[in-house]
Motif scaffolding. Structure first.
Motif, PDB file in Angstrom:
ATOM      1  N   GLY A  51     -17.318 -11.323  -7.056  1.00 14.41           N
ATOM      2  CA  GLY A  51     -16.704 -10.088  -7.523  1.00 14.41           C
ATOM      3  C   GLY A  51     -15.424 -10.364  -8.281  1.00 14.41           C
ATOM      4  N   MET A  52     -14.480  -9.440  -8.186  1.00 18.20           N
ATOM      5  CA  MET A  52     -13.187  -9.633  -8.835  1.00 18.20           C
ATOM      6  C   MET A  52     -12.121  -8.820  -8.116  1.00 18.20           C
ATOM      7  N   ILE A  53     -10.877  -9.167  -8.369  1.00 22.72           N
ATOM      8  CA  ILE A  53      -9.732  -8.508  -7.744  1.00 22.72           C
ATOM      9  C   ILE A  53      -8.860  -7.926  -8.843  1.00 22.72           C
ATOM     10  N   VAL A  54      -8.506  -6.653  -8.714  1.00 26.02           N
ATOM     11  CA  VAL A  54      -7.697  -5.955  -9.714  1.00 26.02           C
ATOM     12  C   VAL A  54      -6.332  -5.612  -9.122  1.00 26.02           C
ATOM     13  N   VAL A  55      -5.269  -5.940  -9.841  1.00 24.19           N
ATOM     14  CA  VAL A  55      -3.920  -5.557  -9.433  1.00 24.19           C
ATOM     15  C   VAL A  55      -3.642  -4.139  -9.950  1.00 24.19           C
ATOM     16  N   VAL A  56      -3.305  -3.246  -9.035  1.00 22.62           N
ATOM     17  CA  VAL A  56      -2.991  -1.859  -9.406  1.00 22.62           C
ATOM     18  C   VAL A  56      -1.482  -1.632  -9.391  1.00 22.62           C
ATOM     19  N   GLU A  57      -0.793  -2.257  -8.445  1.00 21.37           N
ATOM     20  CA  GLU A  57       0.669  -2.194  -8.390  1.00 21.37           C
ATOM     21  C   GLU A  57       1.195  -3.554  -7.958  1.00 21.37           C
ATOM     22  N   GLY A  58       2.393  -3.898  -8.435  1.00 17.09           N
ATOM     23  CA  GLY A  58       3.037  -5.128  -8.007  1.00 17.09           C
ATOM     24  C   GLY A  58       2.686  -6.327  -8.877  1.00 17.09           C
ATOM     25  N   TYR A  59       3.194  -7.487  -8.450  1.00 14.37           N
ATOM     26  CA  TYR A  59       2.995  -8.745  -9.167  1.00 14.37           C
ATOM     27  C   TYR A  59       2.229  -9.725  -8.291  1.00 14.37           C
ATOM     28  N   ALA A  60       1.277 -10.411  -8.903  1.00 15.44           N
ATOM     29  CA  ALA A  60       0.594 -11.532  -8.261  1.00 15.44           C
ATOM     30  C   ALA A  60       0.639 -12.707  -9.228  1.00 15.44           C
ATOM     31  N   CYS A  61       0.077 -13.828  -8.819  1.00 16.84           N
ATOM     32  CA  CYS A  61       0.099 -14.994  -9.703  1.00 16.84           C
ATOM     33  C   CYS A  61      -1.087 -15.904  -9.424  1.00 16.84           C
ATOM     34  N   ASN A 102       5.080  -7.003  -2.852  1.00 17.11           N
ATOM     35  CA  ASN A 102       4.129  -6.075  -2.239  1.00 17.11           C
ATOM     36  C   ASN A 102       3.240  -5.509  -3.338  1.00 17.11           C
ATOM     37  N   CYS A 103       1.955  -5.489  -3.087  1.00 16.45           N
ATOM     38  CA  CYS A 103       0.993  -5.088  -4.118  1.00 16.45           C
ATOM     39  C   CYS A 103       0.007  -4.064  -3.577  1.00 16.45           C
ATOM     40  N   ARG A 104      -0.652  -3.404  -4.506  1.00 17.41           N
ATOM     41  CA  ARG A 104      -1.863  -2.648  -4.215  1.00 17.41           C
ATOM     42  C   ARG A 104      -2.957  -3.256  -5.075  1.00 17.41           C
TER      43      ARG A 104
END
Length: 284
Positions: A51-61, A102-104
């Motif tokens: 599948g896949m992961i979508v960032v809706v809020e916040g920062y990831a890397c 912190n992310c959504r």
């Protein structure tokens, strides 16, 4: 700017455009987002890629870890980004993805991904997004290979300004930058001490201001000059290119402190790893 939808819809629509039914399907994905605390691995190096992961809020890397524990961040993931888009064709992840704040995020199952890919406009937008990720990686290689610490940070701040403004997350000249100096060090391949010194130089030059978790670009044209930032390096597809050109033109009009062309002089300093910077308007 589409105020009715979230950043994932906005981003893909900017690359599309999307049909109304496509927006409904993608909005449903965003609505299913879950809270994830800072410092959480969303997927580890070597995990099976499904599948896949979508960032809706916040920062990831995206990042890689050496055996000695040192981390190299190889991409920032901001709202609207698909974390593992480049891994959809892989059996196993060749890097890890973790949250910097912190992310959504939404985890999208393989069946839903297959449904999205059967939608021509969405499939094309996702493919374009993947090529944009590859273009940014090439730019980051140049940053790490032959730009100074100050130039690397300046380039990162310009890049984030363009990316976040494209999904409606820049307020005037300010945007959220919820990362610490150790994160910036692991991004730019320098020490936290050099990060602190370079941030100070950019502030003293009147290019940026940072208050809490927000960064303000005080003079975009001069910051772009320091970074040798070329938004064309990140452009894929005519519609995206036209949009980015418009964003930069608006930015240089609204954020120029001097209204004049700028000259950039790199003057030797006592620290051989970091040149001093003198930036001054060019006389007409």
């Amino acid at each position: 700017m589409d105020e009715l939808h979230g950043p994932f819809v906005r981003k893909l629509d900017a690359l599309g455009p999307l049909h109304a039914a496509d927006k409904v399907a993608i909005a449903a994905i965003e609505a299913d987002a879950q809270n994830v605390p800072s410092g959480t691995d969303l997927i580890r190096d070597g995990d099976q890629a499904e599948g896949m992961i979508v960032v809706v809020e916040g920062y990831a890397c995206r990042y890689k870890l050496r055996k000695n524990g040192r981390r190299q961040i190889i991409a920032y993931l901001v709202p609207g980004d698909v974390c593992d888009l480049g891994a959809l064709g892989l059996d196993r992840m060749d890097h890890a993805i973790g949250t910097l704040s912190n992310c959504r995020v939404t985890r999208v199952g393989p069946d839903v991904v297959s449904d999205l890919r059967r939608r021509p406009a969405v499939a094309q937008a996702l493919e374009t997004a993947a090529r944009m990720d590859e273009a940014r990686l090439r730019v980051w290689l140049v940053n790490l290979g032959c730009r100074s610490a100050l130039e690397r940070l300046a380039h990162l701040f310009c890049e984030l300004f363009v990316r976040l403004r494209e999904v409606g997350l820049v307020n005037g000249s300010s945007y959220l930058l919820p990362v610490i100096q150790h994160d910036l060090a692991d991004t730019t391949g320098i020490t936290p001490v050099h990060v602190n010194r370079s941030l100070g130089a950019l502030k003293r030059a009147g290019l940026i201001a940072r208050k809490g978790k927000h960064l303000t670009i005080l003079d975009l044209p001069r910051l772009m000059a320091v970074a040798e930032f070329n938004p064309g390096c990140l452009q894929v597809g005519k519609r995206t290119a036209d949009r980015r050109d418009r964003i930069i033109l608006e930015g240089t009009t609204n954020l120029s402190a001097t209204g004049s062309p700028c000259a950039l002089d790199l003057v030797p300093s006592q620290d051989p790893l970091e040149p001093s910077v003198t930036i001054s308007p060019v006389a007409p």
